[in-house]
Scaffold this active site. Sequence first.
Site, PDB file in Angstrom:
ATOM      1  N   ASP A  13       0.808  -1.226   0.000  1.00 51.30           N
ATOM      2  CA  ASP A  13       0.000   0.000   0.000  1.00 51.30           C
ATOM      3  C   ASP A  13       0.842   1.277   0.000  1.00 51.30           C
ATOM      4  O   ASP A  13       0.421   2.310   0.534  1.00 51.30           O
ATOM      5  CB  ASP A  13      -0.964   0.019   1.209  1.00 51.30           C
ATOM      6  CG  ASP A  13      -1.891  -1.175   1.198  1.00 51.30           C
ATOM      7  OD1 ASP A  13      -2.205  -1.664   0.093  1.00 51.30           O
ATOM      8  OD2 ASP A  13      -2.298  -1.617   2.287  1.00 51.30           O
ATOM      9  N   LYS A  16       1.799   2.149  -5.128  1.00 48.28           N
ATOM     10  CA  LYS A  16       2.330   1.599  -6.391  1.00 48.28           C
ATOM     11  C   LYS A  16       1.413   1.917  -7.562  1.00 48.28           C
ATOM     12  O   LYS A  16       1.864   2.313  -8.643  1.00 48.28           O
ATOM     13  CB  LYS A  16       2.504   0.072  -6.267  1.00 48.28           C
ATOM     14  CG  LYS A  16       3.514  -0.338  -5.206  1.00 48.28           C
ATOM     15  CD  LYS A  16       3.561  -1.836  -5.010  1.00 48.28           C
ATOM     16  CE  LYS A  16       2.335  -2.419  -4.359  1.00 48.28           C
ATOM     17  NZ  LYS A  16       2.134  -2.059  -2.941  1.00 48.28           N
ATOM     18  N   GLY A  40      -4.502  -4.234  -3.843  1.00 44.89           N
ATOM     19  CA  GLY A  40      -5.491  -3.198  -4.166  1.00 44.89           C
ATOM     20  C   GLY A  40      -4.697  -1.965  -4.535  1.00 44.89           C
ATOM     21  O   GLY A  40      -4.066  -1.359  -3.681  1.00 44.89           O
ATOM     22  N   HIS A  41      -4.650  -1.650  -5.801  1.00 45.77           N
ATOM     23  CA  HIS A  41      -3.838  -0.526  -6.289  1.00 45.77           C
ATOM     24  C   HIS A  41      -4.765   0.609  -6.718  1.00 45.77           C
ATOM     25  O   HIS A  41      -5.594   0.441  -7.610  1.00 45.77           O
ATOM     26  CB  HIS A  41      -2.944  -0.985  -7.453  1.00 45.77           C
ATOM     27  CG  HIS A  41      -1.913  -1.992  -7.028  1.00 45.77           C
ATOM     28  ND1 HIS A  41      -0.972  -2.510  -7.871  1.00 45.77           N
ATOM     29  CD2 HIS A  41      -1.667  -2.555  -5.818  1.00 45.77           C
ATOM     30  CE1 HIS A  41      -0.198  -3.352  -7.203  1.00 45.77           C
ATOM     31  NE2 HIS A  41      -0.610  -3.404  -5.959  1.00 45.77           N
ATOM     32  N   GLN A 224       2.040  -6.012  -3.225  1.00 44.79           N
ATOM     33  CA  GLN A 224       2.479  -6.115  -1.833  1.00 44.79           C
ATOM     34  C   GLN A 224       3.792  -5.332  -1.640  1.00 44.79           C
ATOM     35  O   GLN A 224       4.028  -4.381  -2.366  1.00 44.79           O
ATOM     36  CB  GLN A 224       2.623  -7.594  -1.403  1.00 44.79           C
ATOM     37  CG  GLN A 224       1.291  -8.323  -1.265  1.00 44.79           C
ATOM     38  CD  GLN A 224       0.723  -8.823  -2.586  1.00 44.79           C
ATOM     39  OE1 GLN A 224       1.420  -9.466  -3.355  1.00 44.79           O
ATOM     40  NE2 GLN A 224      -0.524  -8.545  -2.842  1.00 44.79           N
ATOM     41  N   ALA A 304      -8.732  -0.990   8.723  1.00 42.94           N
ATOM     42  CA  ALA A 304      -7.874   0.141   9.106  1.00 42.94           C
ATOM     43  C   ALA A 304      -6.425  -0.334   9.079  1.00 42.94           C
ATOM     44  O   ALA A 304      -6.114  -1.423   9.537  1.00 42.94           O
ATOM     45  CB  ALA A 304      -8.240   0.619  10.497  1.00 42.94           C
ATOM     46  N   ASP A 333       2.591  14.690   2.147  1.00 42.76           N
ATOM     47  CA  ASP A 333       1.554  15.644   2.581  1.00 42.76           C
ATOM     48  C   ASP A 333       0.915  15.249   3.906  1.00 42.76           C
ATOM     49  O   ASP A 333       0.462  16.103   4.665  1.00 42.76           O
ATOM     50  CB  ASP A 333       0.473  15.754   1.492  1.00 42.76           C
ATOM     51  CG  ASP A 333      -0.130  14.397   1.126  1.00 42.76           C
ATOM     52  OD1 ASP A 333       0.621  13.531   0.660  1.00 42.76           O
ATOM     53  OD2 ASP A 333      -1.340  14.206   1.343  1.00 42.76           O
TER      54      ASP A 333
END
Length: 423
Positions: A13, A16, A40-41, A224, A304, A333
């Site tokens: 996460d 990528k 999950g990209h 991953q 989470a 940020d």
Amino acid sequence: MAVDLLLGLQWGDEGKGKIVDVLTSDYEIIARFQGGPNAGHTLEFDGQKHVLHTIPSGIFHEKTINLIGNGVVIDPVIFKKELENLQKHNIDYKSKLFISRKAHLILPTHRLLDAASEASKGKAKIGSTLKGIGPTYMDKTGRNGIRVGDLELENWKDKYRALADKHEKMIQFYDVNVQYNLAELEQEFYDAVDTLKELQFIDSEAFLHQAQKEGKTILAEGAQGSLLDIDFGTYPFVTSSTTTAAGACTGLGVAPNQIGEAYGIFKAYTTRVGSGPFPTELFDEDGETMGRVGNEFGATTGRARRCGWLDLVALKYAVQINGITQLIMMKGDVLSGFEKLKVCTAYNYKGEKIKHLPYNIEAENITPVYTELKGWAADLTGMTKASELPKEFNDYVEYLEKVLQVPIKVVSVGPDRKQTILR
Ligand code: GDP
Ligand code: IMO
Ligand code: MG
């Protein structure tokens, strides 16, 4: 033409999907080489957000070829949903999405086995995404798997039946309560296989060798992150594939001496989803702020994400294992507004100060040793040029470069394609 790599250096996460999408304009082929729909990209552009699980992150660019390599495991049911989402956005994927015949299939019973295995572990569970990843790679290495190329054979359903029957016996063996209606799951699976068969199955290693010969530019997209690697991650709290640079060789059929740039991507802090050790994890307001501002919820499971300070010991380890040549720092940020920032530069390990990742990084063995750096107050999300970035931000980045000995060439200051700054 060498093949470039883009790899996550933490526990996944890192961003990528966003960066592959940004880099895609420089590449003719984007190829996934391992993992499956546990990934999950997320990509954001034109005010829209897209999440990809199996499909490479170059799919939204008109001319880019997207290849799902032999090292990937595909769940036809999830894959079909991804295709439907692309259809909604009028993406003509049929002409530019290729699948390796050697990629393995995730069967409905693999997902059930994943659930049974996790349930049987109780508190020691891995925190798997329950997408059937572990059981599918087990069948691959156990030489029982069903591959995409098998779907071109007349008798593939016999092969399927034999494996699914075996899986049912294994589910009973676990002696846990897993409810399912296999007939329904199978119908959904067969329907999805029909959709999958409308795509182009190819001998992907030959395709890539030819593309290399023709001088085509190729980027291998990792899923991953290095700390979830089956060998070098925080075993057993890892995924079941080689997420590191070597995985691109075995997952695509590219020789080690054909690798060019290795882009390593990391967040300006650290996150982890699922179980397992995490030395710099925060349980205080700072960690809560990172999670809230960074919107740290899993793109696949919605869970989470655990948050903590940047761990430079772990990051250096990942840089070395992958032979990273350029770094990309994401989510700078999110750290805006912290008066002081901490980075872990060593571990106190069994009474000794060490600077490498030891065999066991469980909390009872390790306390992180932190260096403090000054934070910055400015909101970075509207910045587009390196010259606009605050001094303290640049100091943070330069400090990391000094420790890691690799240049940080790109910094990301927001989820959108446009919020990307070259240094
Ligand atoms: P991946 O699995 O490595 O592709 O990363 P994910 O998509 O699972 O998670 C990254 C999340 O951070 C996504 O929600 C992105 O939209 C978001 N993101 C990416 N880069 C930035 C950034 O620089 N700043 C912020 N605030 N969000 C980002
Ligand atoms: P991307 O590509 C973050 C984690 C799971 C669990 C462990 C094993 O989006 O960065 P698995 O389903 O593989 O059996 O789960 O690995 N995990 C990820 N964490 N990002 C991912 O992918 C992940 N894929 C798996 O949470 O701890
Ligand atoms: Mg992700």
